[in-house]
Write an enzyme that holds these catalytic residues in place. Structure first.
Site, PDB file in Angstrom:
ATOM      1  N   GLN A 221       1.834  -4.813   2.598  1.00 14.26           N
ATOM      2  CA  GLN A 221       1.981  -3.359   2.554  1.00 14.26           C
ATOM      3  C   GLN A 221       3.372  -2.960   2.054  1.00 14.26           C
ATOM      4  O   GLN A 221       3.650  -1.771   1.931  1.00 14.26           O
ATOM      5  CB  GLN A 221       1.761  -2.775   3.950  1.00 14.26           C
ATOM      6  CG  GLN A 221       0.360  -3.003   4.474  1.00 14.26           C
ATOM      7  CD  GLN A 221       0.127  -2.479   5.883  1.00 14.26           C
ATOM      8  OE1 GLN A 221      -0.444  -3.167   6.702  1.00 14.26           O
ATOM      9  NE2 GLN A 221       0.553  -1.251   6.172  1.00 14.26           N
ATOM     10  N   ARG A 368      -1.912   2.030  12.447  1.00 11.33           N
ATOM     11  CA  ARG A 368      -2.337   3.408  12.246  1.00 11.33           C
ATOM     12  C   ARG A 368      -1.574   4.384  13.109  1.00 11.33           C
ATOM     13  O   ARG A 368      -2.148   5.287  13.725  1.00 11.33           O
ATOM     14  CB  ARG A 368      -3.833   3.545  12.502  1.00 11.33           C
ATOM     15  CG  ARG A 368      -4.645   3.199  11.264  1.00 11.33           C
ATOM     16  CD  ARG A 368      -5.983   3.837  11.262  1.00 11.33           C
ATOM     17  NE  ARG A 368      -5.888   5.147  10.692  1.00 11.33           N
ATOM     18  CZ  ARG A 368      -6.700   5.630   9.771  1.00 11.33           C
ATOM     19  NH1 ARG A 368      -7.679   4.896   9.316  1.00 11.33           N
ATOM     20  NH2 ARG A 368      -6.564   6.843   9.315  1.00 11.33           N
ATOM     21  N   CYS A 369      -0.278   4.163  13.195  1.00 10.86           N
ATOM     22  CA  CYS A 369       0.555   5.178  13.832  1.00 10.86           C
ATOM     23  C   CYS A 369       1.967   4.937  13.374  1.00 10.86           C
ATOM     24  O   CYS A 369       2.288   3.859  12.907  1.00 10.86           O
ATOM     25  CB  CYS A 369       0.495   5.097  15.352  1.00 10.86           C
ATOM     26  SG  CYS A 369       1.359   3.709  16.063  1.00 10.86           S
ATOM     27  N   GLU A 738      -2.287   8.622  10.206  1.00 13.27           N
ATOM     28  CA  GLU A 738      -2.404   7.973  11.500  1.00 13.27           C
ATOM     29  C   GLU A 738      -2.610   8.946  12.653  1.00 13.27           C
ATOM     30  O   GLU A 738      -2.928   8.515  13.766  1.00 13.27           O
ATOM     31  CB  GLU A 738      -1.145   7.141  11.772  1.00 13.27           C
ATOM     32  CG  GLU A 738      -0.235   6.924  10.587  1.00 13.27           C
ATOM     33  CD  GLU A 738      -0.703   5.835   9.630  1.00 13.27           C
ATOM     34  OE1 GLU A 738      -1.857   5.389   9.780  1.00 13.27           O
ATOM     35  OE2 GLU A 738       0.071   5.447   8.762  1.00 13.27           O
TER      36      GLU A 738
HETATM   37  O1  CDP Z   1       1.441   6.217   4.673  1.00 17.00           O
HETATM   38  P1  CDP Z   1      -0.012   6.444   4.516  1.00 17.00           P
HETATM   39  O2  CDP Z   1      -0.452   6.405   3.106  1.00 17.00           O
HETATM   40  O3  CDP Z   1      -0.816   5.644   5.434  1.00 17.00           O
HETATM   41  O4  CDP Z   1      -0.322   7.896   5.071  1.00 17.00           O
HETATM   42  P2  CDP Z   1      -0.156   9.367   4.561  1.00 17.00           P
HETATM   43  O5  CDP Z   1       1.091   9.599   3.854  1.00 17.00           O
HETATM   44  O6  CDP Z   1      -0.357  10.138   5.780  1.00 17.00           O
HETATM   45  O7  CDP Z   1      -1.340   9.623   3.553  1.00 17.00           O
HETATM   46  C1  CDP Z   1      -2.665   9.179   3.618  1.00 17.00           C
HETATM   47  C2  CDP Z   1      -3.422   9.762   2.428  1.00 17.00           C
HETATM   48  O8  CDP Z   1      -3.664  11.152   2.660  1.00 17.00           O
HETATM   49  C3  CDP Z   1      -2.646   9.677   1.112  1.00 17.00           C
HETATM   50  O9  CDP Z   1      -3.512   9.528   0.011  1.00 17.00           O
HETATM   51  C4  CDP Z   1      -1.981  11.019   1.075  1.00 17.00           C
HETATM   52  O10 CDP Z   1      -1.484  11.381  -0.170  1.00 17.00           O
HETATM   53  C5  CDP Z   1      -3.072  11.947   1.623  1.00 17.00           C
HETATM   54  N1  CDP Z   1      -2.466  13.149   2.207  1.00 17.00           N
HETATM   55  C6  CDP Z   1      -2.768  14.404   1.685  1.00 17.00           C
HETATM   56  O11 CDP Z   1      -3.586  14.505   0.782  1.00 17.00           O
HETATM   57  N2  CDP Z   1      -2.152  15.519   2.209  1.00 17.00           N
HETATM   58  C7  CDP Z   1      -1.271  15.426   3.239  1.00 17.00           C
HETATM   59  N3  CDP Z   1      -0.684  16.512   3.732  1.00 17.00           N
HETATM   60  C8  CDP Z   1      -0.979  14.163   3.795  1.00 17.00           C
HETATM   61  C9  CDP Z   1      -1.581  13.036   3.251  1.00 17.00           C
END
Ligand code: CDP
Length: 783
Positions: A221, A368-369, A738
């Site tokens: 990752q 997932r957190c 998460e």
């Molecule tokens: O770090 P990780 O990718 O696990 O998590 P994240 O930043 O929370 O985003 C998960 C997915 O959801 C990604 O494709 C983000 O771009 C999308 N996302 C979104 O569309 N809008 C947000 N406000 C937050 C996340």
């Protein structure tokens, strides 16, 4: 000049995931899909004992099996100074055992063969002489005076204690408790669980003997960070190491640590001059790779009679396993657990944490957190519910009375966080409205009169994501800043290279949407590259829900950088000054003369063909983003259950999830993330637990013993949304990946406790199997 522009599908559009095209055709490129000429295969021999002195390892019989190329032992690794490696927490971890094994499943030897089945078969021919030692399987056993010392090889280590860490103001908290009308306490254990990604861990290590170039395809990752760690471990020059993480079949924190298998395969490739592939099987993944949780927590809350919260005390013991190996911001020994004051305006709080070595696999990963926030959210939300009952208040009312209110943001918490924004009351009101709370409480009372046990559980969580600002956040000293590099080609198509590593979250789509929003290039015209340390900017990778707050922000910033240059080019083409040019939806227009326009595509072409004197050719740039703060997504979950007191079985009647992750880049992807997280939260509340017997045998070593929820058990989720943009994020987005796992376990457990409180049940540790629920009812009735 430009034709009428079509609508740009930027932020807020549910663009179909670009990456799914290859996935649904079975054309993904996972580690096991990689075949290199002359490639050999590796299998790992793992210890059947949890704690045992290693007297000898004899690989001579295995070596004789046809097809076996080499047997690698700890002794051989030690000859190359590779028997031990540093961990991401600054501890050391054995690569292959030289002195004694410290957990069941630990790597004892490896076989390299021409075929993966021969390699596996040969493991049975390795003769190992173990001398079993006393076993420690909990922090309570670890701290006993007569406990065997697990890390006796460490200089100065005379017991099993790893760290002591505190946060908050002890004096102010003691005063709050001394003056409290009511003190409520709860002891709870958040059990050891496992991220269980669909694809297990593995790698193909390819060290070229002629050039010294090491290309390692691996399930990581965080490829950039891992390259640096590899350079430090192996002493190889960093420019000769290339880490490639192709498609990753789920990570959930499990694919952040450096596992011995990666290092052994790389060493074997270096020594043998052939590429070496290692693919874990499911049992290996479950018994030896990064677990999550395993926190023993004690919480106390001080309140006034009217329900005002005045203080919070939490102490915890963390079971870290045999090596302290999780990726953790180095300043915060138990991650961001001190967010434990949650969504409440608590004037005083004090958190004490101690970590212990045990004879279990290392881990404690951000499953997932954000780092350890799930445990914190569970603690506070369970405690708040018990406090409400003990005060005779409704749990929703107690929460509302104590929420940090909308006008209090930015809010400084008692343990030092500065919450950027929130509307906790708004999220709770929506959840209560959706579930029909008042009516439901009436129906619950009526049902009770008929002998039916209905429970309503709430959880109002505050997540904290996007580590982080360089002042406070680093891993092994490397600041947690991330990069994005963007090039717009002459034809107006773009290539974005990012330091995050998607494992299913849809970054190829959402980050292209951010470029679309900022530059007006449609997402399908923006290629997104990640996961290749030679071809992407430096960064700390994807875990702990940090991608959107960090890499998403970097993407917006680099796009804006290019837009500034594009504006100058547009001014040149339109023959006006920069200040007279306006931009929207991929079009640059002249102020007051909207018909005079050029598109971003016109401008991109001009960047290579028709740029003004004194300007550099091209339209590209790179940005490293240092977030000014973390972001604080939040929400309220409401669960309705019915419990059968005769059998202890419980079923979910309804699950409402109201999430606020600020501006949603792709609402469809966000909903998918929330569904996944809720499902995992439900699994942990209902069935998941990695257990160990008194000899340290891991009982959750396969999917028959370690239960994951399937579509059959998983309840239907009803989603709701509020939008409170992050004030400092360039597009107002907070992470979301998460939050659902963080918020939901407490909601499920609180619902069951709500049903059973009148029977005298005060607490049941997860997972809430029917046996445990039944037993809790019996115990409450007989006590
Ligand atoms: O770090 P990780 O990718 O696990 O998590 P994240 O930043 O929370 O985003 C998960 C997915 O959801 C990604 O494709 C983000 O771009 C999308 N996302 C979104 O569309 N809008 C947000 N406000 C937050 C996340």
């Amino acid at each position: 000049m430009a034709a009428e522009a079509e609508e740009i599908r930027g932020v807020g559009h549910s663009v179909r995931r670009k990456e799914d095209d290859r996935f649904i055709r079975g054309a993904g490129n996972y580690i096991d899909d990689i075949h290199l000429p002359g490639m050999l295969h590796m299998a790992i021999l793992r210890s059947p004992f949890a704690h045992a002195k290693l007297n000898s390892v004899d690989g001579s019989r295995a070596q004789e099996l046809e097809g076996v190329i080499a047997v690698v032992t700890g002794e051989l690794m030690a000859q190359h100074n590779l028997a031990w490696m540093p961990t991401l927490s600054g501890d050391t971890e054995a690569v292959l055992v030289t002195d004694k094994v410290r957990f069941q499943g630990q790597e004892v030897a490896a076989v390299i063969a021409t075929d993966p089945y021969i390699a596996k078969d040969a493991l049975e021919l390795i003769d190992v002489d173990y001398e079993p030692l006393g076993v420690v399987i909990s922090p309570q056993q670890a701290e006993a005076d007569d406990a065997p010392v697990i890390r006796d090889e460490k200089e100065g280590q005379t017991d099993n204690h790893i760290y002591h860490w505190e946060s908050g103001d002890q004096g102010a908290t003691d005063t709050a408790f001394a003056q409290a009308d009511k003190v409520v306490s709860l002891d709870t254990w958040y059990p050891r669980s496992h991220p269980s990604p669909l694809e297990t861990c593995g790698c193909v290590a390819d060290v070229n003997p002629a050039t010294g170039q090491a290309t390692i395809y691996m399930t990581s990752q965080a490829p950039q960070l891992i390259r640096t760690v590899f350079a430090l471990v192996a002493g190889l020059p960093e420019e000769k190491i290339r880490i490639v993480s192709p498609d990753i079949g789920g990570g959930f924190g499990n694919k952040v640590p450096v596992y011995p298998g990666y290092v052994i395969a790389t060493a074997a490739s270096l020594l043998l001059g052939h590429p070496v592939k290692w693919i874990e099987d499911r049992t290996e993944n479950l018994i030896s790779t990064g677990f999550a949780r395993d926190f023993w927590m004690h919480g106390e809350m001080a309140l006034n009679d009217d329900g005002t919260m005045t203080g919070l005390r939490v102490s915890l013991k963390a079971d870290e396993g045999a090596f302290h190996a999780d990726a953790q911001p180095s300043k915060f020994k138990v991650g961001l657990f001190h967010i434990v004051s949650g969504s409440y305006d608590l004037p005083a709080a004090h958190v004490v944490a101690d970590g212990y070595y045990t004879n279990k696999a290392p881990g404690g990963v951000a499953y997932r957190c954000s780092f350890r926030v799930t445990e914190a959210s569970y603690m506070i939300e369970r405690l708040v519910q018990n406090a409400a009952y003990e005060l005779g208040m409704d749990p929703a009312d107690l929460r509302k009375k104590n929420f940090v209110e909308k006008d209090q943001f930015p809010y400084k918490s008692a343990t030092g966080f500065e919450y950027d924004s929130g509307d906790y009351r708004g999220a709770m009101d929506l959840a209560l409205e959706k579930v029909g709370y008042e009516q439901l409480r009436k129906e619950q009372a009526e049902a009770r009169e008929q002998g039916r046990l209905i429970g309503i559980g709430l959880a109002s969580f505050t997540e904290v994501v996007g580590a982080g600002p360089h002042k406070d956040y680093d891993i092994l000293g490397i600041k947690m800043n991330d990069g994005a590099e963007l090039r717009v080609h002459p034809t107006g198509k773009a290539h974005l290279k990012i330091s995050s590593q998607t494992q299913g979250q849809g970054h190829e789509t959402t980050f292209a949407q951010i470029v679309a929003e900022e530059l007006g290039i449609q997402p399908e015209d923006v290629k997104v590259t990640h996961g290749d340390s030679d071809d992407t900017p430096y960064g700390l990778g994807t875990y702990a829900s940090r991608s959107t707050p960090t890499v998403g922000a970097a993407t917006a910033m680099v796009s804006r950088k290019l837009r500034d240059k594009a504006r100058k080019l547009a001014a040149h083409l339109l023959e006006v000054s920069d200040e007279d040019v306006e931009f929207a939806q991929g079009r640059f227009t002249v102020k007051g003369a909207p018909d005079k326009a050029v598109t971003i595509q016109d401008v991109a072409f001009a960047a290579y063909t028709n740029f003004p004197d004194g300007m550099e050719a091209g339209l590209e740039g790179v940005t490293y983003y240092d977030p000014p703060n973390l972001t604080y997504p939040f929400g309220t979950y409401a669960v309705v259950v019915e419990v059968d007191a005769d059998t202890g079985q419980w079923k979910v009647n309804r699950m409402i999830a109201v999430d606020d992750c600020g501006v949603r880049i792709n609402p469809m992807i966000v909903e998918g993330q929330i569904h996944g997280g809720l499902c995992e939260g439900f699994g942990i509340a209902a069935m998941e637990q990695i257990t160990f017997d008194e000899e340290g045998n891991c009982i959750g070593a396969n999917f028959l013993d370690y239960l994951l929820p399937t579509a059959w058990e998983t309840p239907t989720f009803e989603l709701g949304e509020t939008v409170t943009p992050s004030p400092h994020h360039p597009i107002g987005a907070k992470g979301v990946g998460e939050s659902a796992t963080v918020g939901s376990p407490a909601a499920f457990v609180n619902a069951v406790i709500d049903a059973l409180w009148p029977l005298g049940v005060r607490n049941i540790d997860m997972p809430l199997t029917s046996g445990k629920v039944w037993e809790a009812i019996q115990n409450a009735q007989t006590s």
